[in-house]
Design a protein around this motif. Structure first.
Motif, PDB file in Angstrom:
ATOM      1  N   LYS A 151       0.848  -1.192   0.000  1.00 23.32           N
ATOM      2  CA  LYS A 151       0.000   0.000   0.000  1.00 23.32           C
ATOM      3  C   LYS A 151       0.882   1.240   0.000  1.00 23.32           C
ATOM      4  O   LYS A 151       2.061   1.181   0.297  1.00 23.32           O
ATOM      5  CB  LYS A 151      -0.907   0.022   1.237  1.00 23.32           C
ATOM      6  CG  LYS A 151      -1.857  -1.158   1.354  1.00 23.32           C
ATOM      7  CD  LYS A 151      -2.899  -0.937   2.436  1.00 23.32           C
ATOM      8  CE  LYS A 151      -2.283  -0.784   3.815  1.00 23.32           C
ATOM      9  NZ  LYS A 151      -3.309  -0.688   4.881  1.00 23.32           N
TER      10      LYS A 151
ATOM     11  N   PRO B 288      -6.896   3.132   7.914  1.00 22.23           N
ATOM     12  CA  PRO B 288      -7.632   2.159   7.099  1.00 22.23           C
ATOM     13  C   PRO B 288      -8.970   2.643   6.558  1.00 22.23           C
ATOM     14  O   PRO B 288      -9.552   1.994   5.694  1.00 22.23           O
ATOM     15  CB  PRO B 288      -7.851   0.994   8.071  1.00 22.23           C
ATOM     16  CG  PRO B 288      -7.883   1.637   9.410  1.00 22.23           C
ATOM     17  CD  PRO B 288      -6.893   2.769   9.344  1.00 22.23           C
TER      18      PRO B 288
ATOM     19  N   GLU C 219      -9.021   0.452   3.676  1.00 17.63           N
ATOM     20  CA  GLU C 219      -9.558  -0.909   3.813  1.00 17.63           C
ATOM     21  C   GLU C 219     -11.079  -0.897   3.934  1.00 17.63           C
ATOM     22  O   GLU C 219     -11.710  -1.963   3.986  1.00 17.63           O
ATOM     23  CB  GLU C 219      -8.941  -1.576   5.033  1.00 17.63           C
ATOM     24  CG  GLU C 219      -7.425  -1.688   4.950  1.00 17.63           C
ATOM     25  CD  GLU C 219      -6.801  -2.044   6.280  1.00 17.63           C
ATOM     26  OE1 GLU C 219      -7.493  -2.622   7.142  1.00 17.63           O
ATOM     27  OE2 GLU C 219      -5.613  -1.719   6.468  1.00 17.63           O
TER      28      GLU C 219
ATOM     29  N   VAL D 253     -14.373  -3.769  -0.814  1.00 19.37           N
ATOM     30  CA  VAL D 253     -14.056  -3.611   0.610  1.00 19.37           C
ATOM     31  C   VAL D 253     -15.353  -3.163   1.283  1.00 19.37           C
ATOM     32  O   VAL D 253     -16.298  -2.745   0.607  1.00 19.37           O
ATOM     33  CB  VAL D 253     -12.930  -2.583   0.866  1.00 19.37           C
ATOM     34  CG1 VAL D 253     -11.648  -2.995   0.156  1.00 19.37           C
ATOM     35  CG2 VAL D 253     -13.356  -1.174   0.439  1.00 19.37           C
TER      36      VAL D 253
ATOM     37  N   LEU E  23     -12.354  -2.565  11.859  1.00 21.40           N
ATOM     38  CA  LEU E  23     -11.125  -2.554  11.071  1.00 21.40           C
ATOM     39  C   LEU E  23      -9.894  -2.690  11.951  1.00 21.40           C
ATOM     40  O   LEU E  23      -8.901  -3.316  11.557  1.00 21.40           O
ATOM     41  CB  LEU E  23     -11.027  -1.251  10.266  1.00 21.40           C
ATOM     42  CG  LEU E  23     -12.166  -0.938   9.302  1.00 21.40           C
ATOM     43  CD1 LEU E  23     -11.981   0.441   8.692  1.00 21.40           C
ATOM     44  CD2 LEU E  23     -12.257  -2.004   8.212  1.00 21.40           C
TER      45      LEU E  23
END
Length: 246
Positions: free
Chosen positions: A15, A21, A86, A108, A240
């Motif tokens: 990434k 995230p 994310e 996601v 997360l």
């Protein structure tokens, strides 16, 4: 990772950005974003990634149904995921319209709207009580918005259109100055009108992502639990990055 914050073993890459995230898709606007507003970075107790979607003005999203903007939101969400996000959320509850398409496009978790909390909050209420919604604009919050967020189509709704400041600054004029006290009063007045017309309302969900600064005042004025984009995103982020207990 050791107890002193030191890392051991193999560090994994892939990434561009780490430690943030959650990606937030932002409308293109110039009005003030005070602490508590979704677009104020100090609102969050964790880092987030922002991406402004060009051309997605509040008027176009709230008053015009975000017509023609889906490809732009998908592209922006994909950029955030490439950067390191994310999960994705958005800066307007009216973007519930894009929930299914965004989730399919980025693969996601996606939570487009504070309104997605309505079924959860309803499940907490005793028989005879129901959830009510305070929105920036009741006139344009359509059954399609509600259905996309999983809300009952007959849910009680009140808007801020008749207020003096909140709707004017965010939608009508997109002013760069805002009287915070007047804006708060507009949101509180809408909530009071909601529970007066619908005394069976036992909890309130604030649709607008600019309303969290006034959630405490709404709860105090109405005597009802009040939920907003801050409560949704805090829950979303907790999945997360679950807390590690000693």
């Amino acid at each position: 990772m050791t107890g002193r914050g030191e890392y051991r073993g193999i560090a994994r890459g892939g990434k561009a950005v780490y430690g943030a995230p959650l990606g937030i898709l932002m409308l293109e606007a110039r009005f003030p974003r005070i602490p508590g507003d979704m677009g104020n970075g100090t609102t969050w107790p964790f880092p987030v990634l922002y991406r402004v979607v060009g051309g997605a003005s509040p008027d176009r999203v709230v008053m015009q149904g975000a017509a023609g903007l889906l490809p732009d939101f998908i592209a922006a969400a994909q950029d955030l995921v490439r950067l390191g996000a994310e999960a994705i959320t958005t800066n307007c509850g009216f973007l519930s319209l894009f929930q299914r398409e965004l989730a399919a496009a980025v693969a996601v978790p996606v939570a487009t709207s504070s309104l997605m909390q309505v079924p959860w909050v309803q499940a907490t209420l005793p028989p005879g009580r129901r959830v009510g919604v305070v929105t920036v604009c009741a006139a344009t919050l359509t059954p399609a918005h509600l259905e996309a967020a999983g809300c009952p189509l007959d849910i009680p709704v009140a808007g801020t259109e008749e207020g003096r400041e909140f709707f004017r600054v965010l939608i009508k004029a997109e002013s760069q100055d805002m009287d915070v006290d007047l804006a708060q009063q507009d949101v509180v007045d809408a909530a009071l009108a909601l529970v007066t017309r619908h005394p069976e309302v036992g909890a309130i969900v604030l649709e607008c992502t600019n309303m969290p600064p006034y959630a405490a005042a709404v709860s105090e004025a109405t005597g009802r639990p009040t939920y907003d984009i801050y409560s949704l995103v805090s829950w979303f982020h907790a999945g997360l990055r679950p807390r590690r207990f000693a």
